[in-house]
Design an enzyme around this catalytic site. Structure first.
Site, PDB file in Angstrom:
ATOM      1  CB  SER A 453      -0.894   0.007   1.237  1.00  0.00           C
ATOM      2  OG  SER A 453      -1.530   1.266   1.407  1.00  0.00           O
ATOM      3  CE1 TYR A 466      -4.441  -1.740   5.046  1.00  0.00           C
ATOM      4  CE2 TYR A 466      -3.320   0.320   4.529  1.00  0.00           C
ATOM      5  CZ  TYR A 466      -3.989  -0.820   4.113  1.00  0.00           C
ATOM      6  OH  TYR A 466      -4.186  -1.044   2.777  1.00  0.00           O
TER       7      TYR A 466
END
Length: 583
Positions: A453, A466
């Protein structure tokens, strides 16, 4: 230990034949021919894997091993080498044989299978690192465009040793001094650095090195200089195994020579020039596949002409985790659109995976759904075994499964960490371990795409769990890329930005009440929809990453900006990390 016997060649020379198994006329027979500067021991490892299923016979080419040395250089010419192959085949007494040959053994086998006197005695031929010399000469004149010219130049450079071998006296001197032997052995190790490489030094004598020079001197450079207008053909089905790291015979040349007969097969494999001894199990498996398709000289199945390279999606088997929706579903469909032969869809939600399967089939590829929890290593190992059994080794693995989580560190509980580490990081580790092991064992390379990501290089205090998992996926991918490079497996980390998927609706907001989480999810979903970078656009970038093999691929503008800023101004990135981006 093989049983040794002697066969008398047409010129009276004694050829040493080594039979590794009892010869059963009911079984297919493999006749293996070594190259320079080897002898029949080159095939010991391959024979271990094929003995029992087939009769396995190898012989020492004239002047090598235990075969006699000819008195004249002219006795090494092609006409005599072809005759030797026919004589050995006749001595086995089983009718047609399946030739398996390497280097100069393959060069003379090509001459034999395009010669009317031997062609009918051969049921199939597997060639490794040894072209038909007339076709090699044609290849050196085949340059069309810049890429073709570069291919020819590379082969000219790779063939430079031939001119040295043609030099009178000097090669013999260096061999006797030991310098030539050490150099050839060093070159032989190039490309054979897989974790599965078989240890051991080659069994060769000084005579093998010196006598074998006559193969070059008696037959070169004539075919290179005057290949002829009409090139020879054959009715023998041919398989060409192309080691990617061969320093003497480039893949471009081997693919060119492999186009002689209709129904031939060119298979890219990982390894160097002496892949036969480094990865005998790979050679044995592919040779057995070809032999079984041509038992008795009759093709049992329809065979494609050329297998695509490791970075070509066409004709490949792909597997996508988290394939039930979002980026995973879009990637599975895009792989099908770009020519993947079959796509395996893996998700915890089997119903969602089945919906993706329907979309993949509509896009033109076969598809199968499997239910699995990527965080469970035992489940992933079982999945890998089942997929291998039912479909074969996966060519393209996309570790896409992931979950979202927002929250400050002190709000994020150990249970939260267990959940997100299990899916986002351990899921990638488990998938990579289970399927990479199969790719390495197969020896034909592959591709692993790990979905990270933009959060990997854009830290945020409000998405600490995350961002940590995605940064770990990025670091793992770059390390794994280095680890698997020798096996021809490309590992790429793709780093999407804000993609309009259902992840916003399912993100866990640590430290919030259920009502507060629902409100945050709705606001985040609106923001993602306003940004509207689609899963389909992300999927196109992922498939392009398979083809480019880039180490890191940012996807979407915000990801590219973050990737650049990480290098240009890390201090600004750290300052922005202090901003709470939660809705």
């Amino acid at each position: 230990m093989p049983t040794r016997s002697t066969v008398t060649a047409s010129d009276g020379l004694a050829l040493s034949v080594h039979t590794y198994t009892d010869v059963d006329p009911q079984r297919p027979t493999v006749l293996a021919i070594h190259g320079y500067p080897d002898n029949h021991h080159l095939w010991d490892g391959v024979a271990e894997h094929l003995a029992g299923r087939y009769n396995f016979v190898a012989y020492d080419v004239r002047g090598a091993g235990e075969s006699a040395r000819p008195a004249r250089r002219s006795d090494y010419r092609f006409a005599q080498l072809i005759s030797d192959i026919g004589t050995v085949i006749d001595s086995i007494g089983v009718g047609r044989v399946h030739l398996l040959a390497h280097d100069w053994g393959s060069i003379q086998a090509w001459a034999a299978v395009t010669d009317d006197t031997v062609m009918g005695k051969v049921a199939s031929f597997t060639s490794i690192s040894g072209p038909h010399l007339s076709y090699a000469g044609k290849f050196l004149r085949s340059a069309r465009g810049l890429r073709g010219l570069l291919d020819v130049i590379r082969q000219f450079l790779a063939s430079g040793y031939i001119w040295f071998f043609l030099t009178p006296g000097l090669p013999e001197l260096l061999i006797r001094l030991g310098v030539g032997v050490k150099l050839i052995e060093a070159l032989g190790r190039i490309g054979n650095s897989s974790t599965r490489t078989r240890p051991g030094e080659p069994v060769r004598s000084t005579g093998d090195y010196i006598n074998g020079l006559n193969l070059y001197r008696a037959n070169m450079p004539g075919p290179f200089l005057t290949p002829g207008v009409k090139l020879p053909g054959t009715t023998v089905p041919v398989q060409v195994l192309v080691p990617r790291m061969d320093v003497f015979v480039t893949p471009a040349l081997q693919r060119y020579t492999g186009s002689i007969p209709l129904g031939s097969r060119v298979v890219p494999i990982e390894g160097g020039h002496w892949v036969v001894t480094a990865r005998p199990e790979v050679i044995a498996r592919l040779a057995a596949e070809w032999i079984d398709r041509h038992v008795g000289g009759v093709a049992l199945t329809v065979v494609g002409a050329v297998q695509s390279g490791p970075r070509d999606v066409r004709g490949k088997l792909a597997l996508v985790t988290g394939g039930g929706a979002g980026i995973g579903r879009a990637t599975a469909v895009e792989l099908a659109r770009q020519g993947a032969d079959a796509v395996v869809v893996v998700d915890r939600d089997l119903v969602a995976a089945e919906k993706t399967v329907a979309a993949v089939r509509e896009a033109g590829a076969a598809a199968t759904a499997y239910q699995a929890d990527v965080s469970d290593d035992a489940a992933m190992n079982a999945l890998a075994a089942q997929v291998n059994s039912e479909h074969g080794v996966v060519d393209v693995l996309v570790n896409n499964a992931g979950i979202g989580m927002a929250g400050r560190f002190l709000e994020t509980t150990p249970e939260h960490w267990d959940d997100i580490l299990g899916v986002n990081l351990r899921g990638v580790l488990n998938g990579s371990r289970a399927f990479a092991a199969q790719m390495v064992d197969r020896g034909q390379g592959g591709t692993i795409i790990n979905v990270s990501s933009a959060a990997a290089f854009l830290p945020s205090k409000s998405m600490i769990a995350y961002g940590t998992t995605k940064a770990a996926v990025l670091a793992f991918s770059e390390s794994l890329r280095a680890d698997l490079a020798d096996d021809g497996i490309t590992v790429t980390a793709v780093c999407p930005g804000f993609v309009n998927t259902n992840i916003a609706k399912s993100t866990v907001y640590a430290g919030m009440t259920p009502d507060e989480q629902d409100s945050a999810r709705r606001k985040a979903d609106v923001a993602y929809r306003r940004r509207n970078y689609t899963p389909e656009a992300t999927a196109k970038a992922i498939v392009k990453a398979v083809e480019s093999g880039a180490p890191v691929v940012p996807i979407a503008a915000e990801s590219w900006v973050g990737y650049a800023m990480r290098r240009i101004s890390p201090s600004l990135i750290r300052l922005l990390a202090r901003y709470d981006i939660r809705p």
